[in-house]
Motif scaffolding. Structure first.
Motif, PDB file in Angstrom:
ATOM      1  N   ALA A   1       0.826  -1.205   0.000  1.00  0.00           N
ATOM      2  CA  ALA A   1       0.000   0.000   0.000  1.00  0.00           C
ATOM      3  C   ALA A   1       0.863   1.258   0.000  1.00  0.00           C
ATOM      4  N   ILE A   2       1.961   1.243   0.753  1.00  0.00           N
ATOM      5  CA  ILE A   2       2.883   2.381   0.777  1.00  0.00           C
ATOM      6  C   ILE A   2       3.431   2.639  -0.621  1.00  0.00           C
ATOM      7  N   ALA A   3       3.810   1.568  -1.311  1.00  0.00           N
ATOM      8  CA  ALA A   3       4.319   1.709  -2.674  1.00  0.00           C
ATOM      9  C   ALA A   3       3.233   2.206  -3.625  1.00  0.00           C
ATOM     10  N   ALA A   4       2.002   1.723  -3.444  1.00  0.00           N
ATOM     11  CA  ALA A   4       0.910   2.078  -4.359  1.00  0.00           C
ATOM     12  C   ALA A   4       0.628   3.581  -4.340  1.00  0.00           C
ATOM     13  N   VAL A   5       0.642   4.198  -3.151  1.00  0.00           N
ATOM     14  CA  VAL A   5       0.340   5.626  -3.070  1.00  0.00           C
ATOM     15  C   VAL A   5       1.607   6.471  -3.128  1.00  0.00           C
ATOM     16  N   ASP A   6       2.737   5.827  -3.458  1.00  0.00           N
ATOM     17  CA  ASP A   6       4.003   6.549  -3.646  1.00  0.00           C
ATOM     18  C   ASP A   6       4.349   7.378  -2.419  1.00  0.00           C
TER      19      ASP A   6
END
Length: 404
Positions: free
Chosen positions: A247-252
């Motif tokens: 999730a952290i990666a998804a929202v940059d």
């Protein structure tokens, strides 16, 4: 100096100012349309400089050529402005796109679904008409907001019509499919909602601080508290940490602390929300169990300091307990004194949030609670016993008024 875009959020002004001291003190930025923050200005002025400004350009002018060492916020409302200021000064922080994903529940869900981090039907509520693409049961909540404010479950068309008579007609809402929960493996006092607390530094390193457990909701959908932490020896914990990283990666998300909420569903954990700031209450729980001081950590990350090699292992458990009004209550007519509440074994803090005779309403969500009570214990079972003793005291000493 540290610039803090201040709104009522997950860290109090004194903790924010203390964390900023090693970097030259704190300048609080308050937006002129934030009534609650404006009411706090006298307190903020005792702790640092205060700038009332709307937008990046106005803030830069007010700072009069000074360049902050870092920009940080502990409130959802402050994410967009803090991202814009970090970009202007070339400092670590969220990108403006990431801030938008963290603030707008529709944009965030579309992004998470597109990145394969969950698949939860969600749609904006338009004109009070239920969106056909979201099956019932569902959750209705503000498109932007925090702390279960104005949030309720609907199971039928009749419940939906009744809810529409109670919500603000000019506020944007979203409808999201309700995820049926499952029994939690973490203990009987806890519910099927958890969150993962993580830290990200400017180099892109991600380190998870721990998993926070939630207490059962008060009707219609109000938080009643949280417990930090759950120990990491559960297989479910590993799955939660992997999903949090995705999730952290998804929202940059870059540089800061995240608070990612999950529902434990029949097919495994589902990401409910990614919050681009520290979770509420954790500023006091994490240090109590010896893990980390999160306000200081968030400030250090905002100036570009790297993550520590590891966080300390927790010792025991701590609870932030919300004394919520009963559904349908319109006022609180009697409250126990803080000294009385602190007399319960294990209670290390008792902070009334209102006074006897004050109005209450379920639509305020978490913010509508009448007391913050802080409890610590060595084990979850002991923590539950101490929470039950607090409940007994509140039952005996708190009185409510209802509509006649």
């Amino acid at each position: 100096m540290i610039v803090n875009v201040f709104s009522i959020g997950s860290a109090p002004p004194n903790a924010i100012a203390e964390a900023a001291e090693p970097y030259g003190g704190c300048t609080f930025v308050v937006e002129p349309d934030d009534a609650a923050a404006l009411a706090s200005v006298p307190v903020l002025q005792e702790l640092g400089e205060v700038v009332v400004a709307d937008g990046v350009d106005a803030c830069v002018r007010a700072l009069a050529g000074r360049v902050p060492a870092g920009v940080v916020t502990f409130a959802d409302r402050g994410l967009r402005l803090s991202a814009g200021l970090a970009r202007h000064y070339g400092l670590p922080g969220l990108s403006e796109k990431a801030a938008e994903w963290c603030c707008d529940k529709i944009a965030q869900r579309e992004r998470l679904n597109a990145c394969g981090v969950g698949d939860v039907p969600t749609a904006p509520l338009r004109g009070g008409v239920y969106p056909a693409e979201v099956p019932m049961p569902a959750v209705v909540k503000p498109r932007e907001g925090a702390g279960s404010e104005d949030t309720a479950f609907v199971h039928s068309a009749e419940e939906f019509r009744d809810l529409m008579t109670q919500l603000s007609p000019d506020r944007p809402y979203v409808v999201e499919r309700y995820i049926e929960g499952v029994d939690t493996p973490f203990g009987p006092l806890l519910t099927d909602s958890v969150s993962v607390e993580s830290a990200v530094d400017a180099r892109g390193a991600v380190r998870h601080i721990g998993v926070t457990l939630r207490l059962p909701l008060a009707p219609p959908a109000r938080d009643t508290g949280l417990v930090f932490p759950v120990h990491r020896d559960s297989p479910l914990t590993g799955t939660l940490l992997e999903l949090a990283a995705a999730a952290i990666a998804a929202v940059d998300f870059t540089a800061g602390i995240t608070h990612i909420e999950f529902k434990l569903g029949p097919d495994g954990p589902v990401v409910i929300e990614v919050n681009g700031r520290l979770g509420g209450g954790l500023y006091r729980l994490m240090p109590r169990v010896g893990t980390v001081e999160p306000v200081g950590l968030a400030t250090a990350l905002a100036v570009g300091e790297p993550l520590p090699d590891a966080f300390a292992e927790p010792t025991g458990h701590a609870m932030h307990y919300y004394a919520q009004p009963p559904y349908g209550a319109v006022a609180v007519s009697a409250l126990p004194s803080p000294r009385t509440v602190r007399g319960v074994p294990g209670v290390f803090g008792a902070d009334p949030r209102t006074r006897a005779g004050a109005p209450v309403h379920w639509r305020q969500g978490s913010a509508g609670r009448v007391y913050d009570i802080w409890i610590a214990a060595d084990t979850l079972a002991e923590l539950d016993q101490r929470r039950a003793a607090v409940d007994e005291l509140l039952e005996q000493t708190t009185e409510w008024e209802y509509e006649r």
